[in-house]
Motif scaffolding. Structure first.
Motif, short mmCIF file in Angstrom:
data_model
loop_
_atom_site.label_atom_id
_atom_site.label_comp_id
_atom_site.label_asym_id
_atom_site.label_seq_id
_atom_site.Cartn_x
_atom_site.Cartn_y
_atom_site.Cartn_z
N SER A 81 0.84 -1.19 0.00
CA SER A 81 0.00 0.00 0.00
C SER A 81 0.87 1.24 0.00
CB SER A 81 -0.89 -0.01 1.25
OG SER A 81 -1.74 1.09 1.27
N ASP A 89 -2.71 7.44 7.55
CA ASP A 89 -1.44 7.20 8.24
C ASP A 89 -0.95 8.39 9.05
OD1 ASP A 89 -1.29 4.59 7.13
OD2 ASP A 89 -0.50 5.44 5.27
N VAL A 109 4.62 0.28 3.55
CA VAL A 109 3.38 -0.13 4.20
C VAL A 109 2.80 -1.36 3.51
CG1 VAL A 109 1.04 0.59 4.85
CG2 VAL A 109 2.88 2.28 4.77
N ASN A 111 -0.81 -3.47 3.76
CA ASN A 111 -2.16 -3.41 4.30
C ASN A 111 -2.72 -4.82 4.40
OD1 ASN A 111 -4.37 -1.38 4.99
ND2 ASN A 111 -5.45 -2.85 3.69
N ASP A 131 -9.00 -3.23 8.47
CA ASP A 131 -7.76 -2.94 7.76
C ASP A 131 -6.70 -2.76 8.82
OD1 ASP A 131 -8.13 -2.61 4.82
OD2 ASP A 131 -9.65 -1.16 5.49
N ARG A 133 -2.74 -1.52 9.06
CA ARG A 133 -1.59 -0.94 8.38
C ARG A 133 -0.33 -1.41 9.10
NH1 ARG A 133 -2.75 1.33 3.78
NH2 ARG A 133 -1.46 3.16 4.07
N TYR A 135 3.58 -0.99 9.26
CA TYR A 135 4.62 -0.05 8.84
C TYR A 135 6.00 -0.67 9.04
CZ TYR A 135 0.70 3.14 9.45
OH TYR A 135 -0.53 3.75 9.39
N THR A 144 1.99 -1.21 13.89
CA THR A 144 0.75 -1.52 13.19
C THR A 144 -0.36 -0.60 13.67
OG1 THR A 144 0.20 -3.24 14.79
CG2 THR A 144 1.30 -3.95 12.76
#
Length: 152
Positions: A81, A89, A109, A111, A131, A133, A135, A144
């Motif tokens: 992503s 973010d 990133v 996802n 979702d 994320r 990182y 996250t």
């Protein structure tokens, strides 16, 4: 007559050696093809970024639920992503310590998304999309952020 018999024995021996070499090569190829022995065996290596992101995100999603032990995750996907520094973010980049102040060019990133079926506070089962994320800073999982469609 003796020299003709010696040539036949020599050819027979060469044919046996060649057959043994071919059989050995076929056996080795079969072992690799069936996965019995793999040259890229991951048993001792670190998990991939996708595996790390998915494991951590699933754990983080479950930890936010009322009854994680009875929850079921489905349709879980992991995709690369774009970093949305001015969007979803922003909070993680400006307030969360592992990412706060890190140059965004160092952050990638992944996802992780899916659906969770779990009991809510009143005991009924709720289905919710999530979702997460994940990182990565310089290739290492740093943080996250879990986002649900509904509050938990």
């Amino acid at each position: 007559m003796g020299s003709h018999g010696d040539r036949t024995d020599g050819r027979g021996r060469l044919l046996l050696i060649a057959a043994a070499i071919v059989a050995g090569a076929a056996l080795i190829a079969g072992v690799f093809a069936t996965g019995v022995l793999r040259s890229d065996d991951r048993g001792d290596s670190a998990p991939s970024a996708e595996e790390s992101a998915q494991d951590r995100c699933q754990s983080d999603v479950l930890s936010r639920l009322v009854a994680p032990e009875t929850a079921r995750l489905s349709d879980v996907r992991t995709e690369t992503s774009d970093l949305e520094a001015d969007g979803k973010d922003l909070f993680a980049l400006t307030l969360e310590e592992p990412l706060k102040g890190v140059d965004t060019s160092r952050i990638t990133v992944l996802n992780v998304s899916g659906v969770v079926n779990a009991p809510n506070e009143i005991g009924s089962t709720m289905q919710d999309h999530f979702d997460c994320r994940a990182y990565f800073v310089d290739g290492s999982l740093a943080h996250t952020l879990v986002l649900f469609d509904h509050g938990h």
